[in-house]
Design an enzyme around this catalytic site. Sequence first.
Site, short mmCIF file in Angstrom:
data_model
loop_
_atom_site.label_atom_id
_atom_site.label_comp_id
_atom_site.label_asym_id
_atom_site.label_seq_id
_atom_site.Cartn_x
_atom_site.Cartn_y
_atom_site.Cartn_z
N ASP A 52 0.85 -1.20 0.00
CA ASP A 52 0.00 0.00 0.00
C ASP A 52 0.88 1.26 0.00
OD1 ASP A 52 0.87 -0.19 2.60
OD2 ASP A 52 -1.11 -0.15 3.52
N GLU A 190 8.91 -4.29 10.64
CA GLU A 190 9.40 -2.99 10.12
C GLU A 190 9.97 -2.13 11.24
OE1 GLU A 190 6.68 -1.05 7.46
OE2 GLU A 190 7.92 0.75 7.32
O1 KIV Z 1 3.55 -1.12 1.68
C1 KIV Z 1 4.72 -1.50 1.72
O2 KIV Z 1 5.54 -1.21 0.84
C2 KIV Z 1 5.16 -2.29 2.87
C3 KIV Z 1 6.62 -2.50 3.03
C4 KIV Z 1 7.23 -1.28 3.61
C5 KIV Z 1 6.94 -3.71 3.83
O3 KIV Z 1 4.36 -2.72 3.64
#
Ligand code: KIV
Length: 272
Positions: A52, A190
Amino acid sequence: MSTAKKEYKRITVKTLSEMKASNEKIAMLTAYDFTMAQMVDKAGVDVILVGDSASNVIAGHETTLPITLDQMIYHASAVVRGTKRALVVVDLPFGSYQSDSKEALRSAIRIMKESGAHTVKLEGGTENGDALKRILGAGIPVMGHLGLTPQSIYQFGSYTVRAKQEAEAEKLIADALFLQEQGCFGIVLEKVPAALAQTVAESLHIPVIGIGAGSGVDGQVLVLHDMLGMTTEFSPRFLRRYLNLDEQIGGALSQYVSDVKSVAFPSKDEQY
Ligand code: KIV
């Protein structure tokens, strides 16, 4: 630690579990469109995340909150068409799974049916228990996401490192175990301290993929536009830029403008 790259026909959630068992690190990147997905897939990236983060890097929003389920499905179907080998994971966007578990299942089913993706990802731990039961119960593989969870940015107020305090670290470990017990096939972790991330990875039998979580986890994920240097304003310590595309693309574009203005383009060979 094995660094050899084994040949796999199509990566599945089972492959990822085998990779963890054999200490083979998992390479994961985001992609949002057909052309980039083809390149990412050809390079041997094991997992493509239709994140997202498209809300930020594609649509230009400040947060991931505005992107809709329809928009995620649009990006995901383009990525699926560009992918032959990688496992495709799609983020359930904000608002598509939090309010009730039946809606969560409907959202996950739409992603799977309309995009052809292989799995979904959602942010959070025990609070998603009912949604996880329903989605997993329908046979849809789910990846968890703990630590910095961008969909909750307004609750946290900043994008700083998470779980530095003991209580938050304990809650994160409990959430990770919960996700594993529910049947998630993996977890993204994260922006948490490396030592904590390693403890989580060593405590679980499912793969833990880190972003800003150090090297003691089972694999790494980055946002494609960040690692290619297309974005310039986002520079956290964990980000390694493998290219400086902002400069390179900018140079090519300026050259094109100058060539058109000076009629250096097209040449005799570039016309009929
Ligand atoms: O939306 C995204 O790109 C993510 C990554 C940062 C793991 O969830």
